[in-house]
Motif scaffolding. Sequence first.
Motif, PDB file in Angstrom:
ATOM      1  N   ARG A 115       0.816  -1.211   0.000  1.00 47.65           N
ATOM      2  CA  ARG A 115       0.000   0.000   0.000  1.00 47.65           C
ATOM      3  C   ARG A 115       0.844   1.253   0.000  1.00 47.65           C
ATOM      4  O   ARG A 115       2.007   1.229   0.372  1.00 47.65           O
ATOM      5  CB  ARG A 115      -0.881   0.006   1.252  1.00 47.65           C
ATOM      6  CG  ARG A 115      -1.944  -1.046   1.233  1.00 47.65           C
ATOM      7  CD  ARG A 115      -2.443  -1.313   2.637  1.00 47.65           C
ATOM      8  NE  ARG A 115      -3.051  -0.135   3.217  1.00 47.65           N
ATOM      9  CZ  ARG A 115      -3.351  -0.022   4.515  1.00 47.65           C
ATOM     10  NH1 ARG A 115      -3.086  -1.012   5.338  1.00 47.65           N
ATOM     11  NH2 ARG A 115      -3.900   1.074   4.981  1.00 47.65           N
ATOM     12  N   GLU A 116       0.201   2.348  -0.356  1.00 50.10           N
ATOM     13  CA  GLU A 116       0.858   3.652  -0.257  1.00 50.10           C
ATOM     14  C   GLU A 116       0.984   4.044   1.201  1.00 50.10           C
ATOM     15  O   GLU A 116       0.027   3.859   1.968  1.00 50.10           O
ATOM     16  CB  GLU A 116      -0.037   4.703  -0.895  1.00 50.10           C
ATOM     17  CG  GLU A 116       0.120   4.905  -2.363  1.00 50.10           C
ATOM     18  CD  GLU A 116      -0.832   6.007  -2.789  1.00 50.10           C
ATOM     19  OE1 GLU A 116      -0.386   7.143  -2.941  1.00 50.10           O
ATOM     20  OE2 GLU A 116      -2.031   5.711  -2.927  1.00 50.10           O
ATOM     21  N   VAL A 117       2.098   4.609   1.566  1.00 48.01           N
ATOM     22  CA  VAL A 117       2.231   5.177   2.917  1.00 48.01           C
ATOM     23  C   VAL A 117       2.811   6.580   2.782  1.00 48.01           C
ATOM     24  O   VAL A 117       3.300   6.955   1.713  1.00 48.01           O
ATOM     25  CB  VAL A 117       3.164   4.331   3.825  1.00 48.01           C
ATOM     26  CG1 VAL A 117       2.680   2.896   3.946  1.00 48.01           C
ATOM     27  CG2 VAL A 117       4.601   4.368   3.334  1.00 48.01           C
ATOM     28  N   LEU A 118       2.719   7.354   3.851  1.00 48.83           N
ATOM     29  CA  LEU A 118       3.391   8.662   3.853  1.00 48.83           C
ATOM     30  C   LEU A 118       4.700   8.501   4.601  1.00 48.83           C
ATOM     31  O   LEU A 118       4.710   8.205   5.800  1.00 48.83           O
ATOM     32  CB  LEU A 118       2.504   9.719   4.529  1.00 48.83           C
ATOM     33  CG  LEU A 118       1.307  10.212   3.706  1.00 48.83           C
ATOM     34  CD1 LEU A 118       0.512  11.241   4.502  1.00 48.83           C
ATOM     35  CD2 LEU A 118       1.761  10.818   2.380  1.00 48.83           C
ATOM     36  N   ASN A 119       5.784   8.671   3.884  1.00 49.51           N
ATOM     37  CA  ASN A 119       7.107   8.578   4.489  1.00 49.51           C
ATOM     38  C   ASN A 119       7.449   9.907   5.143  1.00 49.51           C
ATOM     39  O   ASN A 119       7.751  10.882   4.470  1.00 49.51           O
ATOM     40  CB  ASN A 119       8.144   8.236   3.406  1.00 49.51           C
ATOM     41  CG  ASN A 119       9.569   8.308   3.938  1.00 49.51           C
ATOM     42  OD1 ASN A 119       9.794   8.362   5.144  1.00 49.51           O
ATOM     43  ND2 ASN A 119      10.529   8.312   3.033  1.00 49.51           N
ATOM     44  N   MET A 120       7.349   9.942   6.470  1.00 48.23           N
ATOM     45  CA  MET A 120       7.739  11.155   7.195  1.00 48.23           C
ATOM     46  C   MET A 120       8.834  10.798   8.196  1.00 48.23           C
ATOM     47  O   MET A 120       8.960  11.391   9.259  1.00 48.23           O
ATOM     48  CB  MET A 120       6.508  11.781   7.869  1.00 48.23           C
ATOM     49  CG  MET A 120       5.457  12.185   6.835  1.00 48.23           C
ATOM     50  SD  MET A 120       4.029  13.024   7.536  1.00 48.23           S
ATOM     51  CE  MET A 120       4.695  14.666   7.841  1.00 48.23           C
ATOM     52  N   HIS A 171      14.309   5.634   1.393  1.00 46.80           N
ATOM     53  CA  HIS A 171      14.154   4.654   2.461  1.00 46.80           C
ATOM     54  C   HIS A 171      13.925   3.264   1.850  1.00 46.80           C
ATOM     55  O   HIS A 171      12.903   3.028   1.217  1.00 46.80           O
ATOM     56  CB  HIS A 171      12.958   5.063   3.328  1.00 46.80           C
ATOM     57  CG  HIS A 171      12.950   4.433   4.688  1.00 46.80           C
ATOM     58  ND1 HIS A 171      12.991   3.068   4.858  1.00 46.80           N
ATOM     59  CD2 HIS A 171      12.912   4.976   5.922  1.00 46.80           C
ATOM     60  CE1 HIS A 171      12.970   2.802   6.152  1.00 46.80           C
ATOM     61  NE2 HIS A 171      12.928   3.949   6.823  1.00 46.80           N
ATOM     62  N   THR A 172      14.857   2.364   2.064  1.00 43.97           N
ATOM     63  CA  THR A 172      14.763   1.044   1.433  1.00 43.97           C
ATOM     64  C   THR A 172      13.486   0.310   1.844  1.00 43.97           C
ATOM     65  O   THR A 172      12.811  -0.295   1.015  1.00 43.97           O
ATOM     66  CB  THR A 172      15.999   0.194   1.781  1.00 43.97           C
ATOM     67  OG1 THR A 172      17.136   0.832   1.210  1.00 43.97           O
ATOM     68  CG2 THR A 172      15.900  -1.207   1.203  1.00 43.97           C
ATOM     69  N   ASN A 173      13.104   0.402   3.128  1.00 44.90           N
ATOM     70  CA  ASN A 173      11.904  -0.307   3.585  1.00 44.90           C
ATOM     71  C   ASN A 173      10.621   0.325   3.043  1.00 44.90           C
ATOM     72  O   ASN A 173       9.568  -0.283   3.068  1.00 44.90           O
ATOM     73  CB  ASN A 173      11.827  -0.315   5.113  1.00 44.90           C
ATOM     74  CG  ASN A 173      13.036  -0.988   5.741  1.00 44.90           C
ATOM     75  OD1 ASN A 173      13.414  -0.664   6.856  1.00 44.90           O
ATOM     76  ND2 ASN A 173      13.676  -1.890   5.022  1.00 44.90           N
ATOM     77  N   ILE A 184      19.733  11.321   3.673  1.00 43.25           N
ATOM     78  CA  ILE A 184      19.521  10.934   2.287  1.00 43.25           C
ATOM     79  C   ILE A 184      19.043   9.486   2.236  1.00 43.25           C
ATOM     80  O   ILE A 184      18.050   9.170   1.607  1.00 43.25           O
ATOM     81  CB  ILE A 184      20.801  11.138   1.457  1.00 43.25           C
ATOM     82  CG1 ILE A 184      21.133  12.640   1.447  1.00 43.25           C
ATOM     83  CG2 ILE A 184      20.629  10.597   0.045  1.00 43.25           C
ATOM     84  CD1 ILE A 184      22.432  12.993   0.802  1.00 43.25           C
ATOM     85  N   GLY A 185      19.751   8.611   2.926  1.00 42.57           N
ATOM     86  CA  GLY A 185      19.332   7.207   2.999  1.00 42.57           C
ATOM     87  C   GLY A 185      19.920   6.341   1.911  1.00 42.57           C
ATOM     88  O   GLY A 185      20.575   6.828   0.974  1.00 42.57           O
ATOM     89  N   SER A 186      19.696   5.025   2.045  1.00 35.62           N
ATOM     90  CA  SER A 186      20.179   4.034   1.079  1.00 35.62           C
ATOM     91  C   SER A 186      21.664   4.164   0.772  1.00 35.62           C
ATOM     92  O   SER A 186      22.095   3.964  -0.363  1.00 35.62           O
ATOM     93  CB  SER A 186      19.371   4.104  -0.213  1.00 35.62           C
ATOM     94  OG  SER A 186      18.149   3.474  -0.006  1.00 35.62           O
ATOM     95  N   GLY A 187      22.414   4.537   1.773  1.00 37.27           N
ATOM     96  CA  GLY A 187      23.848   4.472   1.627  1.00 37.27           C
ATOM     97  C   GLY A 187      24.505   5.609   0.866  1.00 37.27           C
ATOM     98  O   GLY A 187      25.672   5.526   0.534  1.00 37.27           O
ATOM     99  N   ALA A 188      23.762   6.665   0.591  1.00 34.85           N
ATOM    100  CA  ALA A 188      24.416   7.805  -0.048  1.00 34.85           C
ATOM    101  C   ALA A 188      24.779   8.807   1.036  1.00 34.85           C
ATOM    102  O   ALA A 188      23.959   9.094   1.909  1.00 34.85           O
ATOM    103  CB  ALA A 188      23.500   8.442  -1.073  1.00 34.85           C
TER     104      ALA A 188
END
Length: 463
Positions: free
Chosen positions: A77-82, A88-90, A390-394
């Motif tokens: 499902r769609e979520v709001l990433n806050m 975000h990998t997950n 930034i996330g995901s290793g950057a």
Amino acid sequence: MTQALANLPAVDALLCSDEGGLLIARYGRAPVTRTLQALLAEVRRQVMQDAAAVPGATDLLSEAAVMLAEADQPSLREVLNMTGTVIHTNLGRAVLPESAITSLARVAAGASNLEYDLSRGQRGDRDVHVESLLQEITGAEAATIVNNNAAAVLLTLNTLALGQGVIVSRGELVEIGGSFRMPEIMQRAGCRLVEVGATNRTHARDYEQAIDPTTALVMKVHTSNYRITGFTAMVEETELARIARSHQVPFVNDLGSGTLTDLRRFGLPHEPTVQEALAQGADLVLFSGDKLLGGPQAGLIVGRRELVDLIKSNPMKRAMRVDKLTLAAMFEVLKLYRDPESLTEHLPTLKMLARPPAEIKAVAQALLLPLGAHLQGKATAALIPVDSQIGSGALPTTTLPGFGVALTPMGRGDRPLQALVRAFRALPMPVLGRVHDGSLILDCRTLSDAGVFLDQLTNLKLS
Ligand SMILES: *Cc1c(COP(=O)(O)O)cnc(C)c1O
């Protein structure tokens, strides 16, 4: 009790009711029948065991409606990433640009020339749909694409170093997301890992001494999710390329996130670009499609033609090939890199990373009053400065200043906070923040407009 059960409506009677008819029209006869059977079995059990009251037809049908609606919801499902982590990998990493979504939907809806050369009227190669753009943008001789960068690493190692040695610095034996560990990937690819140097310091002579006739590759792995600081030394890429060349083995650079444009133009810190890695003499550069690049999940391999051709002819490539939706989306994403100046306008990932703090603050401010009012007596809402990642290793040690809303429960202890977190997660479009210091922090960098958030606030149920 048996008498009471005799009053329980039969499945057929429920199916024939007006309500039952509506459920059948919506979900189909078989699922409605199965749901009613399961529901009635459960009711019978409760009546027998716990002497529960026998529900009427209306109650049973509305309970069935809830069960059917739940089963009908997609799991994905769609979520709001806050959370404050942009890639975000997950939570699915990069958000695709509009043009990519349109294009993949179009390709999904019908037949396409996925592996058909329209000019020659014969079988074609699916990689051509992105290869020329990758050549144009990176300057590489050749390019290919697989399912993700983990596959790119696995396939490259298996193609170029099967049964042979691959030299990597001890400081670069990364683990990404728990399941991807360089030493294990090497083993599965059928190569022998040759570690050189120490965790904090590796010198050119370490590589020189390790190279022998069984060496197939010199490899550099971007230390994506950590930084080694202090008394450190590493060998520059140009030097690694020189060493590899003097022993006639290829030099492969796994950039991890990788980017196709200099992020400094957007006021972000510098992250090595694919073009730089090629200019520094890498024979192949590997990078992800859905990290900083901002596209669909994919792994990209660019570099020397003869090496790319070898990789493409490895039978394992077939098991790692991307589908038409990925190719359609990737083409549109790569196209945006033709005009780097306008990237932050069209590419959501870069737009969010480069978002001006004042704009983020305005979104946070728009949430503040409605949230405060809705949570009155249960939690306080405050506008706070936050540091996003930034996330995901950057750029793992870089943070981006922005704004968010901190929700702090009135009650003491961990329970009210957990209840608050759960309530946001239970919204129709679940809201995911991060817990810090007794508060739920909702980072507004990745919330494009306040409306999406506020529209569902009436659904927030805090017990
Ligand atoms: C993320 C990463 C990978 C794996 O890439 P995926 O696209 O997630 O499969 C491999 N190597 C490095 C250095 C990375 O940062």
